[in-house]
Structure formats: C-alpha cells, structure tokens
Scaffold this motif. Structure first.
Motif, mmCIF file in Angstrom:
data_model
loop_
_atom_site.group_PDB
_atom_site.id
_atom_site.type_symbol
_atom_site.label_atom_id
_atom_site.label_comp_id
_atom_site.label_asym_id
_atom_site.label_seq_id
_atom_site.Cartn_x
_atom_site.Cartn_y
_atom_site.Cartn_z
ATOM 1 N N GLY A 72 21.753 3.287 -26.098
ATOM 2 C CA GLY A 72 20.623 2.665 -25.420
ATOM 3 C C GLY A 72 20.689 2.717 -23.907
ATOM 4 O O GLY A 72 20.056 1.894 -23.237
ATOM 5 N N CYS A 73 21.416 3.684 -23.343
ATOM 6 C CA CYS A 73 21.518 3.821 -21.886
ATOM 7 C C CYS A 73 20.530 4.878 -21.411
ATOM 8 O O CYS A 73 20.612 6.040 -21.816
ATOM 9 N N VAL A 74 19.602 4.482 -20.578
ATOM 10 C CA VAL A 74 18.582 5.390 -20.044
ATOM 11 C C VAL A 74 19.107 5.935 -18.723
ATOM 12 O O VAL A 74 19.065 5.259 -17.695
ATOM 13 N N LEU A 75 19.607 7.163 -18.738
ATOM 14 C CA LEU A 75 20.321 7.741 -17.601
ATOM 15 C C LEU A 75 19.618 8.985 -17.100
ATOM 16 O O LEU A 75 18.930 9.683 -17.856
ATOM 17 N N GLY A 76 19.832 9.292 -15.833
ATOM 18 C CA GLY A 76 19.285 10.498 -15.243
ATOM 19 C C GLY A 76 20.297 11.631 -15.221
ATOM 20 O O GLY A 76 21.366 11.558 -15.828
ATOM 21 N N TRP A 77 19.953 12.671 -14.469
ATOM 22 C CA TRP A 77 20.752 13.898 -14.451
ATOM 23 C C TRP A 77 21.414 14.171 -13.111
ATOM 24 O O TRP A 77 21.842 15.298 -12.850
ATOM 25 N N ALA A 78 21.541 13.184 -12.242
ATOM 26 C CA ALA A 78 22.130 13.466 -10.932
ATOM 27 C C ALA A 78 23.530 14.057 -11.063
ATOM 28 O O ALA A 78 23.882 15.007 -10.351
ATOM 29 N N SER A 79 24.332 13.515 -11.977
ATOM 30 C CA SER A 79 25.696 14.023 -12.123
ATOM 31 C C SER A 79 25.724 15.441 -12.683
ATOM 32 O O SER A 79 26.756 16.110 -12.616
ATOM 33 N N LYS A 80 24.588 15.921 -13.225
ATOM 34 C CA LYS A 80 24.502 17.284 -13.746
ATOM 35 C C LYS A 80 23.979 18.265 -12.689
ATOM 36 O O LYS A 80 23.781 19.441 -13.005
ATOM 37 N N HIS A 122 15.969 -2.925 -16.447
ATOM 38 C CA HIS A 122 16.070 -1.897 -15.416
ATOM 39 C C HIS A 122 17.118 -2.311 -14.386
ATOM 40 O O HIS A 122 16.802 -2.544 -13.215
ATOM 41 N N ASP A 123 18.380 -2.373 -14.808
ATOM 42 C CA ASP A 123 19.452 -2.915 -13.972
ATOM 43 C C ASP A 123 20.430 -1.867 -13.468
ATOM 44 O O ASP A 123 21.451 -2.213 -12.872
ATOM 45 N N GLY A 124 20.146 -0.594 -13.701
ATOM 46 C CA GLY A 124 20.973 0.456 -13.131
ATOM 47 C C GLY A 124 22.179 0.822 -13.977
ATOM 48 O O GLY A 124 22.381 0.303 -15.086
ATOM 49 N N THR A 125 22.977 1.731 -13.422
ATOM 50 C CA THR A 125 24.180 2.188 -14.108
ATOM 51 C C THR A 125 25.327 2.331 -13.117
ATOM 52 O O THR A 125 25.110 2.616 -11.933
ATOM 53 N N LEU A 126 26.526 2.125 -13.600
ATOM 54 C CA LEU A 126 27.763 2.306 -12.831
ATOM 55 C C LEU A 126 28.550 3.460 -13.425
ATOM 56 O O LEU A 126 28.841 3.479 -14.633
ATOM 57 N N ALA A 180 18.477 2.313 -16.859
ATOM 58 C CA ALA A 180 18.103 1.119 -17.610
ATOM 59 C C ALA A 180 18.849 1.100 -18.929
ATOM 60 O O ALA A 180 19.563 2.051 -19.280
ATOM 61 N N THR A 181 18.693 0.008 -19.666
ATOM 62 C CA THR A 181 19.178 -0.065 -21.042
ATOM 63 C C THR A 181 18.048 -0.567 -21.926
ATOM 64 O O THR A 181 17.161 -1.296 -21.481
ATOM 65 N N VAL A 276 23.265 -3.735 -16.735
ATOM 66 C CA VAL A 276 23.862 -2.520 -16.197
ATOM 67 C C VAL A 276 24.687 -1.809 -17.274
ATOM 68 O O VAL A 276 25.359 -2.451 -18.086
ATOM 69 N N SER A 277 24.594 -0.486 -17.310
ATOM 70 C CA SER A 277 25.477 0.299 -18.175
ATOM 71 C C SER A 277 26.647 0.793 -17.338
ATOM 72 O O SER A 277 26.512 1.078 -16.144
ATOM 73 N N VAL A 278 27.808 0.891 -17.979
ATOM 74 C CA VAL A 278 29.040 1.271 -17.287
ATOM 75 C C VAL A 278 29.660 2.446 -18.032
ATOM 76 O O VAL A 278 29.865 2.374 -19.252
ATOM 77 N N LEU A 279 29.958 3.520 -17.309
ATOM 78 C CA LEU A 279 30.528 4.723 -17.900
ATOM 79 C C LEU A 279 31.725 5.154 -17.069
ATOM 80 O O LEU A 279 31.635 5.242 -15.841
ATOM 81 N N ASP A 280 32.842 5.422 -17.739
ATOM 82 C CA ASP A 280 33.983 5.934 -16.987
ATOM 83 C C ASP A 280 33.879 7.453 -16.878
ATOM 84 O O ASP A 280 32.900 8.062 -17.310
#
Length: 465
Positions: A72-80, A122-126, A180-181, A276-280
């Motif tokens: 359920g993490c709505v993420l973009g492609w900046a890291s790609k 809509h709280d962003g991602t780390l 977002a999540t 917020v979603s958190v990804l290592d």
C-alpha cells in the motif's frame, strides 16, 4: 486463503461478486484483469471516450492478485532516474519522474471525488540506510538527484530520520512529501465500484481460456466469449502463464508481509505518528508503515521465486517467512516485540529485466495491447500505465503513446532452469552479503559479485506498492 487487506476490504465494503460471463458479448474494448492496471484503464477509457463500450473480465474477484495484497505504498520513480536516463534519455526520464510523483495526489483526489475510503494518507516516504554499506550505496544517488533538482527527496539529519521513522535503526535518510499510503484492497474495490457505476460491464469468476487474435479479437472464457475491436491484457504476474511469449520477460518473485494487531498507544510511543512509508536500502528492501487503526505492517521482497514464471499456490498461503519478519519488526521496534501478529501473507511481483514496467501491442495485432512488469512498485505507476494503455487503445499521438515504455520488453531473462537456479544463487548471495553488512563487515568477493546481478537486472524493488 484471502490476504489480510482483502479480507478487511470485503468485510467493510461488502458487495456480491459480479456474475461470470455466460453468453456472447460484443464490445469496443475488452480488458482482461481486474487489478489496478485493468480498472484504472477502464476508468480512463470511460473518461476520455464515454461512447465506447468497455467490458472487463477477472478470473477471481477484483483485487485478488497483487493489487489487493501489496504494502500500500504509493511511490514515485525518482530513485529510478539513473535507469530511466540510461534507457530513455534525459527528457523522458525527467518527464516520467515528474508524472510518477503526481500519481499520489491524483489517487487522493480520485478517492475524495468518488467517496472511496481507501485510508489514503499523503504523508510522504522515507528512504533510509541502516548500515555503512547502504549509506555508501545510496548517498551518491540521492546527492546527485538533489544537485540536479530531480524528484522531491531531501536529506534529513539522522535524529530527524529516527524520529519520523520511529526507529533508531536508521542512520541516514531522505524524505519525499510526494508519496502516500493506502489500504490497497480498499482502493481496488473502490475502483471496481466506480467502474461499474460508470458503465463498465464486469464479469468476475471469468478466467481467460483463449484469445483468438484478429480484428475483431475473440476472448474465450469457460461460459462465453467477448468479441472486441480492441483488447487490453492486464494480468501482470499471470501473463507468463497465459501467453508463452512473455515467459522470459518477467520473473515472478514474492514479497512477504506481516501486520500486527492494533496497538495505537504502543505505536504512537515509537514516534511513528502518521502514514509515512519507510524503506531501507537493501537490494530486497524492508518496508513498513502504520495504519490508521494503529497496526504496523512490515514486508520484505525477494524471498520466493517461481519456476517458469508460474504463480503457484505458495503465493496464496500465509508467509513462510513470518518468523524472520517478526524478528525484523522487533529489531526496528523493540517496544512492539510483544504485540501479536494478526496475519502474514505473500504476494507475487512481476519483475522485469529493467525493473520498469513495459507496454506495447502483440506483434502483428495493434488492437491487442498489454502492460506489465511493475517490479513491486505498482500502486502509483499503474495510474501512468492506464494513461499509456488508453493512448494505445484510442490511437492517440501523445507523450504516452510515444514513450519508450511502449516499445515492449527491453530485455529477457535466461531460459529455465538457468533463470530459476541463477535467481536462487543470487538471492542467497544477497542474504549473505547483507548479513555481513549488518555486522559492519566486508562481504566475501564472491557474494558481492553475485549480488551485482540483482542490481543489473532491476531487482532492487519490492511489493511495497
């Protein structure tokens, strides 16, 4: 077994299944697959061309696949961006990053407009590093993006990262507000409702048995058939089983998840107070986030690989990795170690060679289009996929139909059994490498070398989204 999210959605949004197809039907467009890609595409077609008749068939119920069981993490492609830039050039890479980061707001707007209670936050991602090796691997990428003004990530001080993530395990981090999540199954079930309200004919319990290619095409099901001028194939991880030509274009990899019972007070005490979603920064990442009810969901990709690209029954059972995930949850949040787990489950991810989805038309059949290969990052990008597929269906000449994403697969995996055996070798090397890095030790050169194949094959994603 229904995964946790889908069970919850069916309890709170009870709707009887749509009847299976039991006759011959003629339509302008037939969509095969009732997940995010199929439903968003149906809705986009109805928005742009309301005169078209659209039918959608789903083998099970809408949301039974990856769309109802991801993180359920709505993420973009900046890291790609580096991959996008290498494959497609700077201008298209920048356009796709910007489009991907708009998806979170678009999904939120759609839910509000149509009264879908998908727990959208809509709280962003780390994006974080939990050891020195991860810092060394990810910091140059993030610093480079920031220097060029690409994407929306900004570096945070370590103390701020730990505060926002709720865990002292994170040593460095970057925050993007354009993420977002959602409760993923509530989102897909909401899309289902809106699609039916907008005139899409829906048939559940209706698997594809055969596709007679031509114009019109004929979609054959157990109880009937649909004669359609245009067909959209949106079965994602199941494409390899249905169409042999796609067997080497994707690898089916699991992402395994656990979720706690509600513990809002204990969760609030960690500092993880919002969505917020958190990804290592592992090759196969850990990802986690909270829910509005005070649960914590944690997952990890890259565990089970499917031989021959078949989604077998292990993907429909409680996770075999429940105990390792429980230990990892306790490592991130020692204060939650005593909170019981409510469920574990597994989801199939259709990973492409590049780590990016690909779209196109079947060779010689421009009226039969497809999209797949989201590689574990689909909640947001399926919105983009629907725009691209709609452009192909409608014969539009625009940035989506001209995108290099519409050129079909950009690589193929080795044939079996080399793909399966090689995947296991690389996965095990990654596990050994990351265990060494967690102890701040240097991995063995052999493991380092093997692990490099995963990065080269775009396997650094997960089923977080």
């Amino acid at each position: 077994m229904r995964p946790f999210w889908l069970n919850q959605a069916l309890e709170t949004m009870p709707e009887p299944p749509a009847p299976p197809l039991d006759r011959e039907l003629r339509v302008d467009v037939c969509i095969v697959g009732g997940g995010y890609t199929g439903l968003w595409t149906a809705l986009e077609l109805r928005r742009q061309a309301p005169c078209l008749s659209v039918a959608l068939i789903e083998a099970d119920i809408c949301g039974a696949g990856a769309s109802g069981r991801n993180g359920g993490c709505v993420l973009g492609w900046a890291s790609k961006y580096p991959t996008l830039q290498r494959l497609f050039g700077d201008a298209e890479a920048l356009r796709l990053v910007a489009e991907s980061e708009r998806c979170a707001a678009e999904i939120g707007d759609f839910c509000r407009e149509h009264g879908i209670d998908a727990e959208f936050r809509h709280d962003g991602t780390l994006f974080t590093a939990t050891n020195r090796a991860q810092q060394a691997a990810i910091a140059p990428l993030m610093d480079g993006l920031a220097e060029r003004g690409i994407g929306s990530f900004a570096a945070l001080e370590a103390a701020e990262v730990q505060r926002r993530s709720g865990s002292s395990c994170h040593r460095q981090g970057w925050f993007s507000p354009r993420a977002a999540t959602v409760q993923p199954a509530k989102l897909v079930r909401g899309l289902r409702r809106v699609a039916r309200e907008q005139g899409v004919e829906l048939f559940e319990g209706t698997p594809l048995r055969a596709l007679e290619r031509g114009r019109p095409a004929r979609v054959i099901t157990p109880g009937g058939r649909i004669v359609a001028e245009r067909v959209v194939l949106a079965t994602n991880a199941w494409m390899a089983r249905l169409f042999p030509e796609f067997r080497r274009t994707i690898a089916i990899v699991s992402s395994d998840m656990v979720i706690t019972e509600p513990a809002p007070e204990a969760l609030a005490a960690t500092g993880l107070a919002d969505g917020v979603s958190v990804l290592d920064s592992r090759t196969f990442v850990h990802y986690y986030r909270s829910t509005p009810a005070g649960r914590l969901m944690l997952g990890k990709g890259g565990n089970t690989f499917a031989f021959g690209g078949h989604v077998h029954d292990l993907f429909d059972r409680p996770s075999r990795y429940r105990e390792p995930l429980s230990r990892r949850l306790a490592a991130f949040f020692p204060s939650l170690a005593g909170v019981p787990l409510a469920a574990s489950w597994t989801g199939p991810s259709d990973r492409s060679v590049t780590g990016l989805p690909f779209f196109g038309a079947l060779p010689g059949h421009a009226n039969i289009v497809y999209g797949l290969g989201y590689s574990g990052n689909g909640v947001g990008p399926t919105r983009m996929g629907a725009k691209l597929l709609s452009a192909l269906v409608l014969g539009q000449d625009n940035a989506w139909s001209r995108s290099p994403l519409a050129r079909g697969p950009l690589g193929r995996f080795p044939p079996e059994p080399a793909r399966y055996l090689g995947s296991l070798m690389v996965r095990n090397a990654i596990r050994r490498k990351e265990r060494a890095e967690d102890r701040e030790r240097r991995p063995r050169p052999w493991d380092d070398w093997l692990a490099g194949f995963a990065a080269a094959a775009g396997k650094s994603d997960k089923l977080a989204s």
